[in-house]
Design an enzyme around this catalytic site. Sequence first.
Site, mmCIF file in Angstrom:
data_model
loop_
_atom_site.group_PDB
_atom_site.id
_atom_site.type_symbol
_atom_site.label_atom_id
_atom_site.label_comp_id
_atom_site.label_asym_id
_atom_site.label_seq_id
_atom_site.Cartn_x
_atom_site.Cartn_y
_atom_site.Cartn_z
ATOM 1 N N GLY A 148 -0.276 -3.188 2.561
ATOM 2 C CA GLY A 148 -0.101 -1.763 2.897
ATOM 3 C C GLY A 148 -1.298 -0.962 2.446
ATOM 4 O O GLY A 148 -2.364 -1.516 2.197
ATOM 5 N N ASN A 149 -1.144 0.344 2.357
ATOM 6 C CA ASN A 149 -2.234 1.189 1.859
ATOM 7 C C ASN A 149 -1.654 2.409 1.158
ATOM 8 O O ASN A 149 -0.442 2.602 1.122
ATOM 9 C CB ASN A 149 -3.174 1.578 3.005
ATOM 10 C CG ASN A 149 -2.443 2.331 4.092
ATOM 11 O OD1 ASN A 149 -1.939 3.411 3.871
ATOM 12 N ND2 ASN A 149 -2.359 1.721 5.279
ATOM 13 N N HIS A 150 -2.542 3.252 0.604
ATOM 14 C CA HIS A 150 -2.105 4.366 -0.259
ATOM 15 C C HIS A 150 -1.728 5.639 0.498
ATOM 16 O O HIS A 150 -1.539 6.673 -0.131
ATOM 17 C CB HIS A 150 -3.205 4.716 -1.260
ATOM 18 C CG HIS A 150 -3.409 3.659 -2.303
ATOM 19 N ND1 HIS A 150 -2.412 3.280 -3.158
ATOM 20 C CD2 HIS A 150 -4.492 2.895 -2.596
ATOM 21 C CE1 HIS A 150 -2.876 2.338 -3.960
ATOM 22 N NE2 HIS A 150 -4.126 2.074 -3.629
ATOM 23 N N SER A 151 -1.637 5.594 1.809
ATOM 24 C CA SER A 151 -1.317 6.831 2.545
ATOM 25 C C SER A 151 0.013 7.422 2.062
ATOM 26 O O SER A 151 1.013 6.714 1.943
ATOM 27 C CB SER A 151 -1.228 6.516 4.042
ATOM 28 O OG SER A 151 -0.644 7.604 4.715
ATOM 29 N N ALA B 193 -1.732 5.913 8.843
ATOM 30 C CA ALA B 193 -2.765 4.971 8.404
ATOM 31 C C ALA B 193 -2.214 3.564 8.692
ATOM 32 O O ALA B 193 -1.618 2.927 7.823
ATOM 33 C CB ALA B 193 -3.045 5.153 6.926
#
Length: 401
Positions: A210-213, A278
């Site tokens: 995943g990512n930090h969005s 994102a």
Amino acid sequence: MNSKRILLGITGGIAAYKIAFLIRLLRKSEAEVKCIMTPASCDFISPVVVSALSGNPVGIEFWNKEDGSWNNHVEYGQWADVFIIAPLTANTMSKMVAGSCDNLLLATYLSMKGKTIAVPAMDLDMYKHAATRRNLDQLEKDGVIIIPAEEGELASGLEGQGRMAEPETIMAVIEDFFGSAKKKSDFEDKAILITAGPTYEAIDPVRFIGNHSSGKMGFNIAEVMLELGARVILVSGPTALNIQHPNLKLISIQSAEEMLSEVKNHWSSCDYGVFAAAVADYKPTKAADQKIKKNDDTMNIELVRNPDVLGWAGENKKDNQILVGFALETQNATENAKKKLAAKKLNMIVVNTMADEGAGFGVNTNKISILDDRNNSQEFQLKSKREVATDIVNYLKDYKG
Ligand code: CTP
């Protein structure tokens, strides 16, 4: 605004003198106006002026020192259709956030049945300060409508964002609020498809890529659109955010494939698409059915490209649909964004370079520029994501013409 009941709260800032004009505009539109002032505001505008213009006594203290009569904050809170606090100083703002009630105005705020609209005004550095940003953010979460400070010359002699919005602007927001604006909003009854947040791509039943969005950008755009009367379909990856509105359909998804499938379900019936998610560019080729046990010192996960959700919407865009994408670029921002604009068949692209402190993921502020397919572009200053959302929506409105 015939017989609408407007409660006006005045706090101690230099912009308080402009409130005389706001009261005149409100009275001209046939609204009923009552005013409450903090003791400090009486140094900036006389209660006699406020009382004479509003046609009502002014509430300042909890009780009248002359005859002991009680200024009942609960009655004010129940009487008013809307409570406008203008100018809102940094001090009163922080007390509203904390839930303090050491004066009549604050006690009334806590007792309000209807909506509160706050109009901050302060010096540019105070307005930019992290504490002010945090407080504005919290007030919005508490349901207060904020009319952002404007750019220009300040009482200190400095130039920047901090001026109280002009009385005419405040008036337009109040009229919009009551739905009595002569002109309908450009987004009234329009359908907007928004993507937001990260996507989670499963590695096994308990792990993901995943990512930090945070999803804030997409959610803020949804809020601005809803306030303008739009119907919003918000397809969001996992976030800590939640908004509720009768005109909002919030669809929670995990992966890019799920996001694409929801976009396929809804895009053809929408007027605008704003794709702020994102999306993970890659996903594991195969998600394991069972939790993967650790065995060796190293481990490889084979990844495969995810579908381009925005790209699909661009390919399947009808002539009357308007599509907005986002680009996060760390080098050759304009050139790369222009390529993306063309490749994904977008009308507009919002570019974020993350070059400025406070811009990007996981923070409440952002600094963007917008390019469109008519070769126009505009750069914006570092602002709260909510203000950035308003800039994007305004650009969209002008683009549609
Ligand atoms: N997007 C999407 N689906 C994807 C990837 C991106 O919908 N699988 C959308 C994003 O919501 C955003 C825009 O496309 O609006 C971002 O474009 P993209 O080219 O993916 O940006 P980056 O991932 O930053 O590109 P790059 O490959 O240049 O790093």
